[in-house]
Design a protein around this motif. Structure first.
Motif, PDB file in Angstrom:
ATOM      1  N   ASP A   1      34.795 -30.709  -3.585  1.00 34.04           N
ATOM      2  CA  ASP A   1      35.055 -29.269  -3.722  1.00 34.04           C
ATOM      3  C   ASP A   1      36.177 -28.832  -2.775  1.00 34.04           C
TER       4      ASP A   1
ATOM      5  N   ILE B   1      23.996 -29.232  -7.975  1.00 33.95           N
ATOM      6  CA  ILE B   1      23.148 -28.891  -6.826  1.00 33.95           C
ATOM      7  C   ILE B   1      24.034 -28.332  -5.708  1.00 33.95           C
TER       8      ILE B   1
ATOM      9  N   VAL C   1      35.040 -35.484   3.159  1.00 32.99           N
ATOM     10  CA  VAL C   1      34.319 -34.276   2.775  1.00 32.99           C
ATOM     11  C   VAL C   1      34.211 -34.309   1.251  1.00 32.99           C
TER      12      VAL C   1
ATOM     13  N   HIS D   1      19.830 -30.970   0.746  1.00 31.42           N
ATOM     14  CA  HIS D   1      19.542 -31.392  -0.631  1.00 31.42           C
ATOM     15  C   HIS D   1      20.179 -32.751  -0.930  1.00 31.42           C
TER      16      HIS D   1
ATOM     17  N   GLU E   1      33.406 -37.655  -4.344  1.00 36.47           N
ATOM     18  CA  GLU E   1      32.933 -36.933  -5.537  1.00 36.47           C
ATOM     19  C   GLU E   1      31.690 -36.113  -5.185  1.00 36.47           C
TER      20      GLU E   1
HETATM   21  N1  CTP Z   1      28.283 -31.696  -1.081  1.00 32.02           N
HETATM   22  C1  CTP Z   1      28.281 -32.647  -2.099  1.00 32.02           C
HETATM   23  N2  CTP Z   1      27.606 -32.373  -3.255  1.00 32.02           N
HETATM   24  C2  CTP Z   1      26.952 -31.214  -3.426  1.00 32.02           C
HETATM   25  C3  CTP Z   1      26.938 -30.227  -2.386  1.00 32.02           C
HETATM   26  C4  CTP Z   1      27.621 -30.523  -1.215  1.00 32.02           C
HETATM   27  O1  CTP Z   1      28.861 -33.709  -1.977  1.00 32.02           O
HETATM   28  N3  CTP Z   1      26.327 -30.982  -4.569  1.00 32.02           N
HETATM   29  C5  CTP Z   1      29.035 -31.964   0.158  1.00 32.02           C
HETATM   30  C6  CTP Z   1      30.121 -30.936   0.430  1.00 32.02           C
HETATM   31  O2  CTP Z   1      31.284 -31.208  -0.330  1.00 32.02           O
HETATM   32  C7  CTP Z   1      30.347 -31.135   1.924  1.00 32.02           C
HETATM   33  C8  CTP Z   1      28.934 -31.458   2.436  1.00 32.02           C
HETATM   34  O3  CTP Z   1      28.178 -31.845   1.266  1.00 32.02           O
HETATM   35  O4  CTP Z   1      31.184 -32.232   2.161  1.00 32.02           O
HETATM   36  C9  CTP Z   1      28.287 -30.277   3.129  1.00 32.02           C
HETATM   37  O5  CTP Z   1      28.430 -29.163   2.268  1.00 32.02           O
HETATM   38  P1  CTP Z   1      27.761 -27.738   2.434  1.00 32.02           P
HETATM   39  O6  CTP Z   1      28.820 -26.733   2.349  1.00 32.02           O
HETATM   40  O7  CTP Z   1      26.854 -27.742   3.577  1.00 32.02           O
HETATM   41  O8  CTP Z   1      26.846 -27.736   1.087  1.00 32.02           O
HETATM   42  P2  CTP Z   1      26.884 -26.852  -0.206  1.00 32.02           P
HETATM   43  O9  CTP Z   1      25.658 -27.191  -0.996  1.00 32.02           O
HETATM   44  O10 CTP Z   1      28.192 -26.988  -0.924  1.00 32.02           O
HETATM   45  O11 CTP Z   1      26.720 -25.397   0.420  1.00 32.02           O
HETATM   46  P3  CTP Z   1      27.101 -23.955  -0.147  1.00 32.02           P
HETATM   47  O12 CTP Z   1      26.489 -23.844  -1.510  1.00 32.02           O
HETATM   48  O13 CTP Z   1      26.493 -23.020   0.856  1.00 32.02           O
HETATM   49  O14 CTP Z   1      28.598 -23.886  -0.168  1.00 32.02           O
END
Ligand code: CTP
Length: 447
Positions: A95, A118, A92, A14, A113
């Motif tokens: 979160d 999403i 990373v 995404h 950030e």
């Molecule tokens: N990430 C981000 N912004 C988002 C979602 C993810 O910057 N809205 C970043 C996460 O912080 C991480 C990387 O993308 O560094 C990969 O994260 P991943 O855990 O694969 O994605 P999530 O959407 O957070 O997955 P889940 O909901 O399964 O925890």
């Protein structure tokens, strides 16, 4: 050259992922992206990832930001990757703020950030139809199933049925469910039935649920006769539904790792398996009182037979049972010996009234694998060789009651994912056949 590294699952790729990778690349000259493997995700409790590893890698590749893609398969790998690839910056999303500060000793750590509103979790929820479950039976295992199901996204348990209404009401109050007095009412508004009633009731409940268009997860032993197992699988196929036997060990990541190592040739050609599981039971409990459907074999043999069927297959040429019986004739302790046409041997032992060491031992021509109790919740095992100084140790996580792995596998099958790899229909049919054979020999042919 400034080398940057980042990690993620990147499921249902995404915008948040895209923006993170873009900024990660902008931090330096060369970006390495670690994508998690399915086993690693399962082990750290991230269940229900939808995209396969290949798809997730492909999606990261398509962004054009990654100069190199690696896979992440274990805890502690980040540290070794940083050394191995001479990384300057680890980054990373926000979160994770603070969680990776321990890496600051080895490289710069940057938290970017996170993109708002999403996440893969949100997309998974949207994409998936929530499966509504109803539970039949209200014993200890049903309670465990409830607490485990809460860790799996895409499951909502709504209803409970027990022919004794007071038990259903008590369970419904404890878990905030609706209790029903009739099965007809119970089936309304659910997609899946989880059966945790006494063994001998499974067959009728399974057929009834299938005939009402419901998928089924049934506790082991699923049924007590081979032809019953064949029948319920055929009925499910005809109605395009899933019937699934819940033997928790079959679905847990540690047991998979163990099967993988056993099949890898590391200990040579497999020749002998010994498995033991004993659980001292209260003599007043159903398991030691019900002279028809109690006893150690019906209660525990599904576990001890599992590694044998997985590794040696279902085509044994001979099986023999020896029991130590209590005063009421129930088996307190059972030894089952299987012989295979290629000469392989297996001895599996279970007990409810005799305590023994609960161990799994897989012997091959070059070495052996040993797993101590509780091997049926596999989280640690060792590989030994002729040279006693050479010992390989493997660990894998096993969370709480461990039922979340089977629930997650079941959901992925409902969603058209993995086939019945963890426990095949053939293996379930074979287990039912062994239950039948044991009952014929030890209960005068009654099933
Ligand atoms: N990430 C981000 N912004 C988002 C979602 C993810 O910057 N809205 C970043 C996460 O912080 C991480 C990387 O993308 O560094 C990969 O994260 P991943 O855990 O694969 O994605 P999530 O959407 O957070 O997955 P889940 O909901 O399964 O925890």
């Amino acid at each position: 050259m400034v080398k940057v590294i980042t990690y993620g699952t990147f499921d249902l790729f995404h915008e948040g992922h895209y923006r993170l990778l873009k900024r990660a690349k902008a931090l330096g000259d060369y970006l390495i992206v670690g994508v998690t493997t399915e086993t690693f995700d399962k082990a750290r409790g991230k269940l229900n990832v939808i995209d396969s590893l290949m798809t997730r890698i492909e999606n990261v590749k398509k962004t054009g930001f990654a100069d190199e893609i690696i896979i992440e398969e274990s805890v502690g790998q980040k540290f070794s990757d940083i050394k191995k690839y001479h990384v300057d910056i680890f980054t990373v999303g926000s979160d994770w703020v603070g969680k990776f500060d321990y890496l600051k000793e080895y490289c710069q750590v940057v938290y970017l950030e996170r993109t708002k509103d999403i996440s893969s979790t949100m997309l998974r929820e949207k994409k998936r139809h929530i499966q509504r479950f109803g539970v039949i039976g209200t014993g200890r295992i049903a309670g465990r199933f409830m607490s485990e199901a809460r860790n799996v996204s895409g499951v909502e348990i709504q209803s409970v049925y027990n022919p004794h209404p007071a038990s259903a009401i008590r369970f419904a109050e404890e878990w905030d469910l609706n209790a029903y007095r009739t099965l007809e009412e119970f089936y309304k508004n659910i997609d899946v039935v989880y059966i945790a009633s006494p063994h001998e009731t499974h067959y009728d409940y399974i057929k009834d649920a299938l005939n009402h268009g419901k998928h089924v997860i049934c506790e082991k032993p699923m049924v007590l006769e081979k032809k019953q197992a064949e029948e319920v699988f055929a009925l499910a196929k005809e109605r395009n539904l899933i019937v699934f036997e819940g033997i928790k060990t079959a679905y847990c990541p540690g047991f998979h790792k163990l099967l993988g190592v056993a099949c890898s040739g590391r200990i040579g050609v497999l020749k002998n398996i010994e498995a033991c599981f004993t659980k001292l039971e209260n003599p007043q409990h159903r398991e030691l009182v019900d002279t028809k459907y109690g006893g150690s074999f019906l209660e525990l043999a599904s576990y001890v037979l599992l590694p044998v069927l997985k590794l040696f297959g279902t085509d044994f040429e001979d099986v023999r049972f020896e029991t130590i019986d209590g005063d009421n004739g129930l088996d307190l302790f059972t030894k089952t010996s299987l012989r295979y046409p290629n000469g392989n041997l297996a001895t599996v032992t279970c007990g409810l009234g005799v305590k023994a060491e609960g161990r799994l031992l897989i012997a091959g021509t070059l070495g052996y694998i040993v797993v101590g109790a509780p091997w049926w919740k596999t989280s640690y095992f060792e590989v030994h060789y002729e040279d006693p100084n050479k010992v390989e140790k493997y660990t894998e996580s096993y969370l709480d009651f461990g039922l979340r792995y089977e629930i997650s596998d079941f959901l992925s099958r409902l969603n058209g994912g993995e086939k019945d790899f963890c426990l095949t229909r053939g293996e379930s049919i074979c287990l039912a056949g062994l239950m039948e054979r044991f009952m014929q020999e030890h209960r005068g042919g009654q099933t």
